[in-house]
Design a protein around this motif. Structure first.
Motif, short mmCIF file in Angstrom:
data_model
loop_
_atom_site.label_atom_id
_atom_site.label_comp_id
_atom_site.label_asym_id
_atom_site.label_seq_id
_atom_site.Cartn_x
_atom_site.Cartn_y
_atom_site.Cartn_z
N VAL A 102 59.29 18.34 -8.34
CA VAL A 102 57.83 19.00 -8.50
C VAL A 102 56.94 18.18 -9.34
O VAL A 102 55.54 18.34 -9.29
CB VAL A 102 57.93 20.35 -9.62
N GLU A 103 57.14 17.03 -9.86
CA GLU A 103 56.30 16.20 -10.86
C GLU A 103 55.77 14.89 -10.09
O GLU A 103 56.42 14.31 -9.11
CB GLU A 103 57.03 15.76 -12.13
N VAL A 111 55.87 18.06 -16.02
CA VAL A 111 56.65 19.23 -16.58
C VAL A 111 57.49 18.09 -17.69
O VAL A 111 57.85 16.97 -17.66
CB VAL A 111 57.69 19.65 -15.77
N VAL A 143 51.13 18.02 -10.75
CA VAL A 143 51.73 18.69 -11.87
C VAL A 143 52.77 17.87 -12.75
O VAL A 143 53.41 17.23 -12.12
CB VAL A 143 52.40 19.98 -11.44
N ILE A 150 55.02 26.26 -8.67
CA ILE A 150 54.64 25.08 -8.92
C ILE A 150 54.37 24.53 -7.42
O ILE A 150 53.15 23.90 -7.35
CB ILE A 150 55.61 23.99 -9.59
N LYS A 192 47.45 31.16 -10.91
CA LYS A 192 47.47 30.56 -9.75
C LYS A 192 46.13 30.70 -9.32
O LYS A 192 45.51 29.62 -8.48
CB LYS A 192 48.62 31.19 -8.71
#
Length: 279
Positions: A99-100, A69, A67, A60, A27
């Motif tokens: 998240v993507e 995944v 991002v 995330i 991170k």
């Protein structure tokens, strides 16, 4: 001079058995270096449990970069067989939706590159070890269609959990259908194939009848180490060449971190053979 595109390639975080120190380090590296994107090639969780996906989602979202995944064998429920058979990727798909972001990287003066997914997971297999990969005809066709639909001049990095290597005998192959997938990818504008699963980094050229394909594997950010310390790959794309550097907590150089061959038995220590979510 135009700055190369930068991609961080992570894999096998295994939330539920993650390495907290390694995640804080990654991170901080993302905050300091601001890569153009992060690709995570599967085994995001340890047992595909809701609280593990929730922890992965929080981490995330804290990164503040695009991002993408991919699912790994650990991201299919192994403890609840009705879910595994009827909706094996249900929890992963719900997680992916929040998240993507689709990633197509481009910068003036650099030809673009897109991350294209290839699913290597099936809910059941006619062999004892279900942790290994299986490229179905449908999964390969979907990946190839996405590559063929890319804009002119755009190259592809394929993201998949299992290495596309049919190591060992036909019965114990690491990834069933991997050779066919590599042969098809060799005929397209593919820069390389990013994967994980073996918990060690590698950068290998795999021969096919249609020419070689570059296979790039990331290590693990979990406590389930195999032979090398926790690590991730930093990729730089200048429009013509892809450079891979293995970043790791031990400060070892890339050559010391990369294994020279994808093992036929890729399970890290402590993995139980026959466990649907092992490795």
């Amino acid at each position: 001079m135009t700055r190369p595109l930068c991609l961080f390639h992570l894999s096998d975080v295994h939330f539920g058995l993650e390495d907290a120190r390694a995640l804080e380090w990654v991170k901080a590296e993302i905050a300091a270096r601001r890569p153009d994107a992060v690709a995570i090639t599967g085994d995001i969780t340890m047992r595909a449990r809701p609280h593990e996906f929730a922890a992965a989602e929080r981490w995330i979202h804290s990164l503040d970069v695009p991002v993408t995944v991919e699912p790994g064998n650990h991201d299919l429920p192994g403890y609840h067989l009705p879910s595994r058979y009827l909706n094996p990727l249900g929890r992963f798909r719900a997680f992916r939706e929040v998240v993507e972001r689709r990633i197509e990287l481009a910068r003036p003066g650099i030809s673009g590159i897109a991350l294209v997914p290839l699913n290597s997971n099936v809910p059941a297999q006619p062999r004892f070890n279900w942790s290994k990969g299986w490229i179905s005809g449908r999964a390969l066709a979907d990946c190839l269609a996405q590559i063929d639909a890319l804009p002119a001049g755009m190259r592809a990095l394929v993201t998949v959990h299992h290495p596309l290597r049919e190591a060992g005998t036909h019965g114990t192959a690491l990834t069933r259908g991997g050779a066919a997938a590599l042969a098809a990818l060799a005929q397209r504008k593919v820069v390389g194939v990013l994967s994980g699963h073996v918990h060690d980094a590698f950068d290998l050229m795999e021969p096919t009848p249609h020419g070689p394909v570059r296979m790039i594997g990331a290590g693990t950010l979990s406590r389930r180490l195999r032979t090398t310390p926790a690590s991730f790959n930093e990729l730089a794309w200048d429009g013509a060449q892809l450079t891979v550097t293995v970043r790791n907590l031990a400060g070892l150089d890339s050559a010391a971190m990369q294994i020279g061959e994808v093992p036929a038995d890729a399970e890290p220590p402590g993995a139980a053979r026959g466990d649907a979510s092992s490795a």
